[in-house]
Design an enzyme around this catalytic site. Structure first.
Site, PDB file in Angstrom:
ATOM      1  N   ARG A 239       0.848  -1.195   0.000  1.00  0.00           N
ATOM      2  CA  ARG A 239       0.000   0.000   0.000  1.00  0.00           C
ATOM      3  C   ARG A 239       0.884   1.246   0.000  1.00  0.00           C
ATOM      4  NH1 ARG A 239      -2.863   2.937   4.624  1.00  0.00           N
ATOM      5  NH2 ARG A 239      -4.130   4.408   3.447  1.00  0.00           N
TER       6      ARG A 239
ATOM      7  N   HIS B 205      -2.904  11.055   0.848  1.00  0.00           N
ATOM      8  CA  HIS B 205      -2.449  10.772   2.215  1.00  0.00           C
ATOM      9  C   HIS B 205      -1.806  12.062   2.744  1.00  0.00           C
ATOM     10  CE1 HIS B 205      -1.301   7.256   5.038  1.00  0.00           C
ATOM     11  NE2 HIS B 205      -0.953   8.363   5.671  1.00  0.00           N
TER      12      HIS B 205
ATOM     13  N   GLU C   3      -7.882   8.496   5.907  1.00  0.00           N
ATOM     14  CA  GLU C   3      -8.234   9.113   7.194  1.00  0.00           C
ATOM     15  C   GLU C   3      -8.703  10.563   7.109  1.00  0.00           C
ATOM     16  OE1 GLU C   3      -4.794   8.522   9.693  1.00  0.00           O
ATOM     17  OE2 GLU C   3      -5.221   6.391   9.906  1.00  0.00           O
TER      18      GLU C   3
ATOM     19  N   ASN D 113      -8.149   1.551   9.534  1.00  0.00           N
ATOM     20  CA  ASN D 113      -6.875   1.731  10.246  1.00  0.00           C
ATOM     21  C   ASN D 113      -7.157   1.747  11.746  1.00  0.00           C
ATOM     22  OD1 ASN D 113      -5.862   2.123   7.699  1.00  0.00           O
ATOM     23  ND2 ASN D 113      -5.317   4.269   7.999  1.00  0.00           N
TER      24      ASN D 113
ATOM     25  N   TYR E  88      -5.204   1.666  15.693  1.00  0.00           N
ATOM     26  CA  TYR E  88      -4.005   1.679  16.545  1.00  0.00           C
ATOM     27  C   TYR E  88      -4.319   1.505  18.027  1.00  0.00           C
ATOM     28  CZ  TYR E  88      -1.431   3.160  12.459  1.00  0.00           C
ATOM     29  OH  TYR E  88      -0.856   3.181  11.220  1.00  0.00           O
TER      30      TYR E  88
ATOM     31  N   GLU F 100      -4.118  -0.345   7.901  1.00  0.00           N
ATOM     32  CA  GLU F 100      -3.005   0.015   8.790  1.00  0.00           C
ATOM     33  C   GLU F 100      -3.245  -0.557  10.171  1.00  0.00           C
ATOM     34  OE1 GLU F 100      -2.020   4.220   9.192  1.00  0.00           O
ATOM     35  OE2 GLU F 100      -2.275   4.533   7.038  1.00  0.00           O
TER      36      GLU F 100
END
Ligand code: GBH
Length: 442
Positions: free
Chosen positions: A81, A124, A169, A295, A297, A352
């Site tokens: 990616r 991005h 995002e 994504n 985290y 991600e």
């Protein structure tokens, strides 16, 4: 040095896509051969990036891309990616810059020749500075310029791309960039954040039909980040606080795409903070998606507070990464299951997931046991979500290699490959060897 999953796990099917991810500004460098972008300007503003660094050289991937393709290939991954730098591929007048386009054509051809599927993100965060000078994402016109960029670049890249994502995002670009100002362009006003988000989601919706037309065989969609919100206690007040935070930081960016509306708490915005919305905008935003990129985290814990809808709680005793983000893998499973319950999702790709850790290169080895632990727990969390019925087709580690970590500069290392910035030497960390072993074991 191994990740383990139940032998029947869908993650171990050959059809499940394993990949590694990067983004243009974070790795490319070679800023002299493209237009300036908002991150160049932000980096040049004192006090914005912690180590005072910038993206001028980064991982010098623009020059080292051939060896980086070898590196990616050596990991045995199915997919890579990357993102396209808008200021590299377009001139100010809106025509394509052949030098920039040829860079990506060479890269995509090399990936395809190795059997690595390119997952390409069109945005991005590196907005051309001249567009910011014209209002950036606060200017509705930028959404139409994005559609034009998407149209031209997807025509130029042809059928080289396995999957296109419009945006990475929207939360980060709009909230961090325009509402609290810790990312470029560094503006800080609530109404700005909400208006920028609206225009980015609009730009996404405008671009989707263009992608479907120009690249009908690729998987076209968007990448969203989620930080699930948990109440500190099970009191009603804390539950309400967490729900409001979830709407504000997470659902705000997905609900318009599937339900054609902002969350209920939109009504709590003052008239001044409400974005300007045109008739038909939500119809545009609801363009069908071939896939949703997720994504993940960390999570955030909230409690009720006087005078505001929610207050963030720092979980002092919890395990954390080098970013100070809590390690809480159950939130990953919970998130995926709840998205599946709330929305009519297309196939999901984890675009991600990963962790910054204070790595040390010792005798040619980076023994990043904490990162291995993070990946083990989060791969298991994805497995668990699949077991609970969520349709997940792939998983990308963030990141292929250490890189420019935005407001943290080069101080935080997210790679499964270590980068020695003085020499640009790459060394696969033990977490990367474990990733390679897992992929190779299928
Ligand atoms: C991603 O953003 C980016 O796509 C990628 O470029 C970047 O390098 C990577 O993550 C690592 O940062 O900020 O303490 O409130 C993820 C951004 C991370 C934003 C988690 C919200 C919540 C924790 N998100 N964050 S906190």
């Amino acid at each position: 040095m191994k990740y383990s999953l139940p032998s029947t796990s869908k993650l171990l099917d050959k059809a499940f896509t394993f990949g590694v991810a990067t983004a243009s500004f974070q790795i490319e460098g070679a800023s002299e051969s493209r237009l300036p972008c908002i991150w160049d300007t932000f980096c040049a503003t004192a006090g914005k990036v912690r180590d005072g660094s910038n993206g001028d050289v980064a991982c010098n991937h623009y020059n080292l891309w051939q060896q980086d393709v070898e590196l990616i290939s050596s990991l045995g991954v199915d997919a890579y990616r990357l993102s396209i730098s808008w200021p590299r591929v377009m001139h100010k007048d809106g025509s394509l810059n052949p030098q920039g386009v040829n860079f990506y054509i060479g890269l995509l051809d090399a990936l395809n020749a190795k059997g690595i599927k390119p997952f390409v993100t069109l945005y991005h965060w590196d907005l051309p500075q001249h567009l910011e000078d014209n209002g950036g994402w606060l200017n509705r016109e930028t959404a139409y310029l994005f559609r034009d960029y998407a149209d031209k670049i997807t025509q130029a890249l042809g059928d080289r791309v396995y999957s296109y994502a419009t945006f990475n995002e929207p939360f980060c670009s709009s909230y961090l960039g325009y509402e609290v100002g810790i990312h470029a362009p560094g503006l800080a006003k609530k109404s700005y954040g909400r208006q920028a988000a609206h225009h980015i989601l609009l730009a996404h919706g405008l671009a989707m039909p263009v992608l479907q037309k120009n690249s009908p065989h690729s998987l076209n969609g968007i990448v969203l980040n989620f930080t699930p919100a948990y109440p500190l206690t099970d009191s009603e007040a804390d539950n309400t606080a967490a729900k409001l935070a979830d709407e504000y930081f997470n659902q705000w960016y997905i609900k318009p795409l599937f339900d054609g509306a902002y969350p209920d708490s939109f009504a709590l915005l003052s008239d001044e903070d409400k974005p300007v919305i045109h008739d038909g905008d939500f119809d545009i935003m609801q363009a069908p998606l071939d896939f949703l990129g997720v994504n993940f985290y960390t999570r955030t814990v909230y409690q009720a507070a006087a005078g505001k809808p929610f207050a963030e709680v720092d979980m002092l005793d919890a395990p954390k990464t080098d970013m100070g983000w809590e390690i809480y893998p159950q939130a990953f499973t919970d998130l995926l299951v709840s998205l599946h319950e709330k929305y009519a999702l297309p196939p999901v790709y984890i675009t991600e997931n990963g962790a910054a850790m204070p790595d040390k290169l010792l005798n040619g080895v980076v023994n990043d046991q904490d990162r291995i632990g993070y990946y083990q727990m989060h791969l298991t969390a994805v497995h668990n979500a699949i077991e609970q019925g969520v349709n997940i087709d792939g998983y990308f580690a963030w990141s292929l290699m250490d890189n420019f970590e935005w407001a943290e500069g080069y101080l935080k290392r997210f790679g499964i490959v270590y980068v020695d910035y003085a020499t640009q030497q790459r060394t696969i960390k033990n977490s990367g060897i474990a990733f390679k072993t897992l992929i190779g074991s299928r």
